[in-house]
Motif scaffolding. Structure first.
Motif, PDB file in Angstrom:
ATOM      1  N   VAL A   1     -83.691 -30.621  46.904  1.00  0.00           N
ATOM      2  CA  VAL A   1     -84.119 -29.710  46.767  1.00  0.00           C
ATOM      3  C   VAL A   1     -84.726 -28.375  46.487  1.00  0.00           C
ATOM      4  CG1 VAL A   1     -84.033 -28.067  48.631  1.00  0.00           C
ATOM      5  CG2 VAL A   1     -83.004 -29.873  49.387  1.00  0.00           C
TER       6      VAL A   1
ATOM      7  N   ARG B   1     -87.450 -29.362  43.699  1.00  0.00           N
ATOM      8  CA  ARG B   1     -89.046 -29.737  44.667  1.00  0.00           C
ATOM      9  C   ARG B   1     -89.983 -28.746  44.720  1.00  0.00           C
ATOM     10  NH1 ARG B   1     -87.165 -32.750  48.825  1.00  0.00           N
ATOM     11  NH2 ARG B   1     -87.069 -31.035  50.506  1.00  0.00           N
TER      12      ARG B   1
ATOM     13  N   ARG C   1     -78.452 -34.040  46.364  1.00  0.00           N
ATOM     14  CA  ARG C   1     -79.347 -33.709  46.827  1.00  0.00           C
ATOM     15  C   ARG C   1     -80.011 -32.103  46.731  1.00  0.00           C
ATOM     16  NH1 ARG C   1     -82.865 -34.346  51.742  1.00  0.00           N
ATOM     17  NH2 ARG C   1     -82.731 -33.368  52.513  1.00  0.00           N
TER      18      ARG C   1
END
Length: 324
Positions: free
Chosen positions: A85, A88, A81
Motif C-alpha cells: 500500500v 503504491r 500488505r
C-alpha cells in the motif's frame, strides 16, 4: 508518509476491510509458528506483529495508523500488505509529479528475468538481479534517454519443481526522442544488453511494453500496481512448510525490494518532506482501537466491543505499539 484509509459507511465494505486484517493476522500466526519450529528467535517478534492497532480518525472521515508494532519481516502477510500500500501510493505520487515536469515523457513497463534457481541459490540470484539492473541503467544506450525508473523484485515458486523464479518489474521513463533515429532500442538489443549485464550464456526472458498514461484503460496504474506488489505472495507457498519458509526468508534477507533512479529518486526526496508537512496539518477528531483476540481468531474493534481500560491501557500492556 501518511497512509489514509477510508472510513467506510457501507456495512459490507467495512466488514471486508476488517476481515482482511483478520485473514492476514491469522496467516501471520501460522508464519510465527513455522519460525518457532525452526527455532528462530524472530518467531516472538513476528507473533507480536499488529496485536494492537490504534488508528487516528480525521475530520474528513479518513483514518490512518497511529500506533502499532510491525515486525517488518519479509514474509509477514501483514507487513507485506502494508508495504504494498505504501509503495503504491508513493510510486503513484512520484509518477504524477514527474509527469507535471516531463509531460512528453514516454513510459515503458519492463520485465527482466533469469533462469529458475533452487532454494539455496535464491539469495545470490536476487543480488545478481539488482547488480545487473544497476549496470543496465549505466549503459550508454540507456543513460542518454532514460529520465528515471522504478524497479522492484519479485519471487514466484514453481510448485511442481520446487524452484524459484526471481525477476524484476520496472517502469522506465524515457525521452520522447527515444523513438527517433538511433535512440530506439529493439527487443533484440534489450535482450543482449540484459544478457551482457548478467554475464550469462543463455537467453533470459525480457519483456518491454510501452505504457500510454493518458489512456482510459488505466495501463499506467496497472503497471504501478504490478511493479510494487508483494515481493512474494503467501498464496504461492505453504506457510506451514518450514523448508520453503526457510529458503524464502534466507533468500530475501537484506534484499532491497524497491529502488528509484534519476528524476524519480529526486522527486521521492521532495515528496517525503511534503508528506511530513501535510501530516502535521491534518486535524484528528478521535481514535479507533483494534486488538487481536487469539481465542476468537479475529480483531476486536473499539466501536463494536469496547476494550476494558480503553486505548491507554492497551498501549501500556503492549509497549511495543510505541515503537512505530
Amino acid at each position: 508518509m501518511l497512509i489514509k484509509f477510508k472510513c467506510y459507511t457501507e456495512e459490507g465494505k467495512e466488514k471486508e476491510f476488517r476481515e482482511g486484517w483478520n485473514k492476514r493476522k491469522g496467516l501471520n500466526i501460522v508464519l510465527a509458528t513455522s519460525y518457532k519450529k525452526l527455532k528462530w528467535k524472530v518467531a516472538d517478534r513476528v507473533s507480536e506483529c499488529a496485536k494492537v492497532v490504534v488508528y487516528k480518525v480525521f475530520e474528513d472521515g479518513s483514518k490512518s495508523i497511529d500506533k502499532v508494532f510491525f515486525c517488518k519481516d519479509k514474509l509477514c502477510p501483514i507487513c507485506n500488505r502494508r508495504r504494498a500500500v505504501k509503495h503504491r501510493i508513493r510510486a503513484t505520487d512520484i509518477i504524477t509529479k514527474f509527469m507535471e515536469k516531463e509531460p512528453n515523457a514516454v513510459f515503458l513497463f519492463c520485465t527482466f528475468t533469469i533462469k529458475n534457481v533452487d532454494g539455496d541459490e535464491l539469495g545470490n540470484a536476487m543480488s545478481e538481479l539488482a547488480k545487473a539492473y544497476g549496470k543496465l541503467q549505466k549503459r550508454a544506450r540507456l543513460s542518454k534517454v532514460v529520465l528515471g525508473s522504478l524497479r522492484a523484485t519479485e519471487v514466484t515458486r514453481n510448485k511442481e519443481t520446487g524452484q524459484y523464479h526471481p525477476h524484476i518489474h520496472a517502469i522506465i521513463a524515457i525521452k520522447s526522442t527515444y523513438f527517433k533515429g538511433s535512440n530506439y532500442i529493439t527487443h533484440k538489443e534489450w535482450l543482449q544488453l540484459w544478457k551482457d549485464c548478467l554475464d550469462i550464456n543463455y537467453n533470459p526472458v525480457v519483456n518491454i511494453k510501452r505504457i500510454k498514461p493518458k489512456e482510459e484503460d488505466g495501463s499506467l496504474t496497472s503497471a504501478v500496481v504490478e511493479t510494487v506488489k508483494y515481493p512474494v505472495k503467501s498464496d504461492d507457498y505453504d506457510l506451514e512448510d518450514t523448508e520453503i519458509v526457510s529458503e524464502l526468508r534466507e533468500g530475501l534477507f537484506r534484499k532491497r525490494q524497491l529502488a528509484y533512479t534519476g528524476q524519480f529518486k529526486e522527486i521521492d526526496k521532495e515528496l517525503a518532506k511534503e508528506n511530513k508537512e501535510d501530516q502535521e496539518k491534518k486535524k484528528m477528531i478521535g481514535t479507533l482501537l483494534s486488538t487481536w483476540d487469539n481465542t476468537l481468531k479475529r480483531y476486536k474493534w473499539s466501536d463494536e466491543e469496547p476494550t476494558e481500560g480503553g486505548v491507554a491501557k492497551q498501549i501500556k500492556q503492549n509497549p511495543r505499539t510505541l515503537s512505530y
